[in-house]
Design a protein around this motif. Structure first.
Motif, PDB file in Angstrom:
ATOM      1  N   PHE A  42     -67.160  51.793   3.526  1.00 42.06           N
ATOM      2  CA  PHE A  42     -65.878  51.775   4.227  1.00 42.06           C
ATOM      3  C   PHE A  42     -64.716  51.202   3.420  1.00 42.06           C
ATOM      4  O   PHE A  42     -63.584  51.199   3.925  1.00 42.06           O
ATOM      5  CB  PHE A  42     -66.010  50.971   5.535  1.00 42.06           C
ATOM      6  N   TRP A  43     -64.956  50.698   2.188  1.00 40.08           N
ATOM      7  CA  TRP A  43     -63.871  50.045   1.466  1.00 40.08           C
ATOM      8  C   TRP A  43     -62.685  50.982   1.248  1.00 40.08           C
ATOM      9  O   TRP A  43     -61.550  50.660   1.599  1.00 40.08           O
ATOM     10  CB  TRP A  43     -64.366  49.501   0.122  1.00 40.08           C
ATOM     11  N   ARG A  44     -62.924  52.143   0.690  1.00 41.77           N
ATOM     12  CA  ARG A  44     -61.818  53.043   0.364  1.00 41.77           C
ATOM     13  C   ARG A  44     -61.068  53.533   1.597  1.00 41.77           C
ATOM     14  O   ARG A  44     -59.835  53.549   1.629  1.00 41.77           O
ATOM     15  CB  ARG A  44     -62.363  54.253  -0.412  1.00 41.77           C
ATOM     16  N   ASP A  45     -61.804  53.950   2.639  1.00 36.33           N
ATOM     17  CA  ASP A  45     -61.184  54.647   3.755  1.00 36.33           C
ATOM     18  C   ASP A  45     -60.785  53.755   4.911  1.00 36.33           C
ATOM     19  O   ASP A  45     -60.031  54.199   5.791  1.00 36.33           O
ATOM     20  CB  ASP A  45     -62.132  55.734   4.272  1.00 36.33           C
ATOM     21  N   LEU A  46     -61.248  52.513   4.945  1.00 35.13           N
ATOM     22  CA  LEU A  46     -60.924  51.638   6.071  1.00 35.13           C
ATOM     23  C   LEU A  46     -60.381  50.284   5.644  1.00 35.13           C
ATOM     24  O   LEU A  46     -59.263  49.907   5.996  1.00 35.13           O
ATOM     25  CB  LEU A  46     -62.164  51.445   6.954  1.00 35.13           C
ATOM     26  N   TRP A  47     -61.155  49.565   4.833  1.00 30.53           N
ATOM     27  CA  TRP A  47     -60.765  48.172   4.557  1.00 30.53           C
ATOM     28  C   TRP A  47     -59.573  48.086   3.604  1.00 30.53           C
ATOM     29  O   TRP A  47     -58.666  47.264   3.832  1.00 30.53           O
ATOM     30  CB  TRP A  47     -61.940  47.379   4.004  1.00 30.53           C
ATOM     31  N   ALA A  48     -59.512  48.887   2.557  1.00 41.85           N
ATOM     32  CA  ALA A  48     -58.396  48.784   1.607  1.00 41.85           C
ATOM     33  C   ALA A  48     -57.055  49.064   2.285  1.00 41.85           C
ATOM     34  O   ALA A  48     -56.108  48.262   2.155  1.00 41.85           O
ATOM     35  CB  ALA A  48     -58.617  49.726   0.426  1.00 41.85           C
ATOM     36  N   HIS A  56     -48.957  43.046   3.997  1.00 39.98           N
ATOM     37  CA  HIS A  56     -47.539  43.232   4.310  1.00 39.98           C
ATOM     38  C   HIS A  56     -47.137  42.393   5.521  1.00 39.98           C
ATOM     39  O   HIS A  56     -46.039  41.803   5.544  1.00 39.98           O
ATOM     40  CB  HIS A  56     -47.249  44.701   4.571  1.00 39.98           C
ATOM     41  N   LYS A  57     -48.001  42.359   6.536  1.00 38.05           N
ATOM     42  CA  LYS A  57     -47.691  41.621   7.761  1.00 38.05           C
ATOM     43  C   LYS A  57     -47.433  40.142   7.474  1.00 38.05           C
ATOM     44  O   LYS A  57     -46.573  39.527   8.115  1.00 38.05           O
ATOM     45  CB  LYS A  57     -48.834  41.769   8.767  1.00 38.05           C
ATOM     46  N   VAL A  58     -48.181  39.568   6.535  1.00 41.73           N
ATOM     47  CA  VAL A  58     -48.016  38.131   6.267  1.00 41.73           C
ATOM     48  C   VAL A  58     -47.064  37.887   5.096  1.00 41.73           C
ATOM     49  O   VAL A  58     -46.863  36.741   4.677  1.00 41.73           O
ATOM     50  CB  VAL A  58     -49.379  37.465   5.994  1.00 41.73           C
ATOM     51  N   GLY A  59     -46.487  38.948   4.529  1.00 42.72           N
ATOM     52  CA  GLY A  59     -45.482  38.790   3.490  1.00 42.72           C
ATOM     53  C   GLY A  59     -46.006  38.571   2.092  1.00 42.72           C
ATOM     54  O   GLY A  59     -45.268  38.045   1.230  1.00 42.72           O
ATOM     55  N   LEU A  60     -47.223  38.976   1.793  1.00 40.95           N
ATOM     56  CA  LEU A  60     -47.750  38.806   0.445  1.00 40.95           C
ATOM     57  C   LEU A  60     -47.154  39.847  -0.494  1.00 40.95           C
ATOM     58  O   LEU A  60     -46.937  41.000  -0.127  1.00 40.95           O
ATOM     59  CB  LEU A  60     -49.282  38.949   0.456  1.00 40.95           C
ATOM     60  N   LYS A  61     -46.901  39.418  -1.721  1.00 41.44           N
ATOM     61  CA  LYS A  61     -46.404  40.337  -2.724  1.00 41.44           C
ATOM     62  C   LYS A  61     -47.528  41.307  -3.145  1.00 41.44           C
ATOM     63  O   LYS A  61     -48.693  40.956  -3.125  1.00 41.44           O
ATOM     64  CB  LYS A  61     -45.892  39.582  -3.944  1.00 41.44           C
ATOM     65  N   GLY A  62     -47.125  42.472  -3.552  1.00 45.77           N
ATOM     66  CA  GLY A  62     -48.114  43.459  -4.023  1.00 45.77           C
ATOM     67  C   GLY A  62     -49.002  43.993  -2.926  1.00 45.77           C
ATOM     68  O   GLY A  62     -50.135  44.410  -3.203  1.00 45.77           O
ATOM     69  N   ALA A  63     -48.485  43.960  -1.677  1.00 47.47           N
ATOM     70  CA  ALA A  63     -49.316  44.429  -0.561  1.00 47.47           C
ATOM     71  C   ALA A  63     -49.728  45.884  -0.741  1.00 47.47           C
ATOM     72  O   ALA A  63     -50.846  46.272  -0.390  1.00 47.47           O
ATOM     73  CB  ALA A  63     -48.561  44.247   0.760  1.00 47.47           C
ATOM     74  N   ARG A  64     -48.787  46.685  -1.316  1.00 48.07           N
ATOM     75  CA  ARG A  64     -49.114  48.110  -1.406  1.00 48.07           C
ATOM     76  C   ARG A  64     -50.169  48.422  -2.460  1.00 48.07           C
ATOM     77  O   ARG A  64     -50.718  49.536  -2.506  1.00 48.07           O
ATOM     78  CB  ARG A  64     -47.845  48.920  -1.693  1.00 48.07           C
ATOM     79  N   ALA A  65     -50.467  47.480  -3.309  1.00 51.42           N
ATOM     80  CA  ALA A  65     -51.404  47.731  -4.398  1.00 51.42           C
ATOM     81  C   ALA A  65     -52.767  48.152  -3.871  1.00 51.42           C
ATOM     82  O   ALA A  65     -53.439  49.005  -4.463  1.00 51.42           O
ATOM     83  CB  ALA A  65     -51.548  46.492  -5.276  1.00 51.42           C
ATOM     84  N   LYS A  66     -53.168  47.563  -2.728  1.00 54.31           N
ATOM     85  CA  LYS A  66     -54.478  47.932  -2.179  1.00 54.31           C
ATOM     86  C   LYS A  66     -54.464  49.359  -1.652  1.00 54.31           C
ATOM     87  O   LYS A  66     -55.452  50.080  -1.734  1.00 54.31           O
ATOM     88  CB  LYS A  66     -54.881  46.942  -1.099  1.00 54.31           C
ATOM     89  N   LEU A  67     -53.313  49.776  -1.108  1.00 53.86           N
ATOM     90  CA  LEU A  67     -53.206  51.165  -0.662  1.00 53.86           C
ATOM     91  C   LEU A  67     -53.243  52.108  -1.854  1.00 53.86           C
ATOM     92  O   LEU A  67     -53.930  53.137  -1.827  1.00 53.86           O
ATOM     93  CB  LEU A  67     -51.916  51.366   0.126  1.00 53.86           C
ATOM     94  N   GLY A  74     -59.446  58.118  -3.818  1.00 56.72           N
ATOM     95  CA  GLY A  74     -59.682  59.311  -3.009  1.00 56.72           C
ATOM     96  C   GLY A  74     -59.287  59.207  -1.556  1.00 56.72           C
ATOM     97  O   GLY A  74     -59.485  60.163  -0.789  1.00 56.72           O
ATOM     98  N   PHE A  75     -58.700  58.096  -1.115  1.00 56.28           N
ATOM     99  CA  PHE A  75     -58.296  57.941   0.288  1.00 56.28           C
ATOM    100  C   PHE A  75     -57.227  58.969   0.650  1.00 56.28           C
ATOM    101  O   PHE A  75     -56.295  59.227  -0.108  1.00 56.28           O
ATOM    102  CB  PHE A  75     -57.746  56.520   0.502  1.00 56.28           C
ATOM    103  N   HIS A  76     -57.374  59.591   1.857  1.00 55.36           N
ATOM    104  CA  HIS A  76     -56.385  60.574   2.290  1.00 55.36           C
ATOM    105  C   HIS A  76     -56.063  60.517   3.774  1.00 55.36           C
ATOM    106  O   HIS A  76     -55.164  61.223   4.251  1.00 55.36           O
ATOM    107  CB  HIS A  76     -56.860  61.994   1.944  1.00 55.36           C
ATOM    108  N   GLN A  77     -56.740  59.686   4.545  1.00 50.65           N
ATOM    109  CA  GLN A  77     -56.557  59.686   5.998  1.00 50.65           C
ATOM    110  C   GLN A  77     -55.437  58.745   6.422  1.00 50.65           C
ATOM    111  O   GLN A  77     -55.623  57.842   7.237  1.00 50.65           O
ATOM    112  CB  GLN A  77     -57.866  59.321   6.688  1.00 50.65           C
TER     113      GLN A  77
END
Length: 414
Positions: A42-48, A56-67, A74-77
């Motif tokens: 589930f890491w790629r499609d759910l947890w990442a 982003h919700k807590v204001g951490l820098k680089g939040a989008r890096a996990k996305l 390969g995540f697409h959903q």
């Protein structure tokens, strides 16, 4: 050193993470990141993507890096995480490109079935069969089957018509064996008994057959308004054919093609009777063609102008099902129904012949293995070729008289 991620521990961590997502406990979710990264399923499609939203919700820098990491993997959903993803990153100048990158990750389906046979809708098929425990007695009295279904049906038609000379007596009960026993003692019967013997004999030799009741125009009054015959599905002709056991005859068109009842009813001039027995030939085809005005078969009747349920002598003409279109009473018995099952973990097709006496199936002319469940002669499975490209197969049911007309199956594999 972190404890090993056992299946029970992984299940607990997943539950905690899901509850944290639902309860907006973002720091709890973020604290689980090291363990969630080990969840390969589930890491790629759910947890990442969930952790990207939480960061982003807590204001951490680089939040989008996990996305971005998930999309690179390969995540697409993305639609599963809306509107949170767009609320978090929609203002990024490259957001449209990010969504396109994710969309491009959707892989081609590993397998797609693109064409398959499907039987036409039809009323239930009622065949006139002798009871199972009596069939062996009937078989001992019948001619041996020929190599083909049509040759066998013609032989039975001629044999039936020669059994006795027509009389208006009725046995009023019993089956083909009873009729034959009484005939052996000198009894003579009407068209009804010819139809009983012929239909049950055909079924005993694995040719689907049923009785047919023909009636002239205003059959609710007068005399001589009805006639009983039989009809059979002929494998090698791929069609239903009407058979008159009393006269040892069938009807043919101008090209000599044997005809079924709906075709005879639709004609604007009498068809030609073809005799195969030793009985006197039909002298007036127009007279006998008048009986095609109205008809019913075992289990069904049709009458586009309205069904009259009373015969000339006041007898109620019972039928199990009233139809508007006679086509519903004539299933094409070479048809196949196709389903999908798993065979050794891989997609396979499950093939169900419509023919009641199917003994096997064929795939491009080769026998198909029987399914493990259900009557073995009625269900056949075959795994689908997974080699990349387009594929097709010709499917057919097998009967004691050979392979029926084939049907095409097509699929593509990536």
């Amino acid at each position: 050193m972190a404890a090993p991620l056992t299946s029970s521990r992984l299940a607990r961590v997943r539950t905690v993470a899901q509850d944290a997502m639902r309860g907006a406990r973002w720091w709890t979710l973020l604290d689980l990141e090291p363990t969630l990264r080990a969840d390969a399923e589930f890491w790629r499609d759910l947890w990442a993507p969930s952790l990207a939203i939480a960061a982003h919700k807590v204001g951490l820098k680089g939040a989008r890096a996990k996305l971005d990491e998930a999309i690179d993997a390969g995540f697409h959903q993305t639609d599963l995480f809306e509107p949170e993803l767009s609320a978090a990153f929609g203002a990024d100048p490259d957001w449209a490109a990010v969504l396109e990158r994710a969309k491009a990750n959707v892989p081609a389906p590993p397998l797609r079935i693109t064409a398959w046979p499907q039987p036409a809708p039809a009323a239930p098929l009622w065949l006139d069969r002798i009871q199972a425990h009596r069939e062996a007695q009937l078989l001992t009295r019948l001619p041996r089957p020929a190599a083909g279904a049509w040759r066998t049906a013609r032989d039975l038609l001629g044999w039936t018509s020669a059994l006795w000379r027509h009389a208006n007596a009725r046995i009023n009960a019993g089956d083909a064996v009873d009729v034959l026993e009484q005939v052996a003692n000198g009894a003579r019967y009407s068209c009804v008994e010819y139809s009983i013997v012929l239909a049950q004999a055909l079924n005993a030799l694995r040719i689907p057959a049923r009785r047919v009741w023909l009636r002239r125009g205003d059959y609710h009054d007068g005399v001589g308004q009805g006639h009983a015959v039989a009809e059979a599905w002929i494998d090698d002709l791929d069609r239903w054919v009407l058979l008159d056991g009393q006269h040892g005859a069938y009807w043919a068109d101008e090209d000599g093609r044997p005809l079924g009842l709906p075709e005879l009813q639709a004609r604007d001039r009498p068809a030609r009777p073809v005799h195969v027995g030793s009985r006197q030939a039909i002298q007036d085809p127009a007279l006998w063609s008048a009986y095609f005005a109205h008809a019913s078969v075992s289990g069904a009747a049709w009458a586009p102008g309205g069904y009259v349920p009373v015969f000339q002598d006041g007898q109620v003409l019972e039928t199990d099902r009233l139809l508007r279109d006679p086509a519903a009473a004539y299933p094409r018995l070479s048809d196949l129904a196709v389903g999908v099952v798993a065979q050794d973990g891989a997609p396979a097709v499950l093939i169900r012949p419509e023919h009641p006496y199917a003994t096997g199936g064929a795939w491009n002319g080769e026998p198909i293995a029987a399914a493990q469940k259900g009557p073995p002669e009625r269900r056949f499975t075959r795994a689908l070729d997974r080699d990349p490209g387009e594929h097709k197969a010709d499917l057919a049911a097998l009967t004691p008289y050979g392979a029926l007309a084939s049907r095409e199956l097509r699929w593509t594999a990536a």
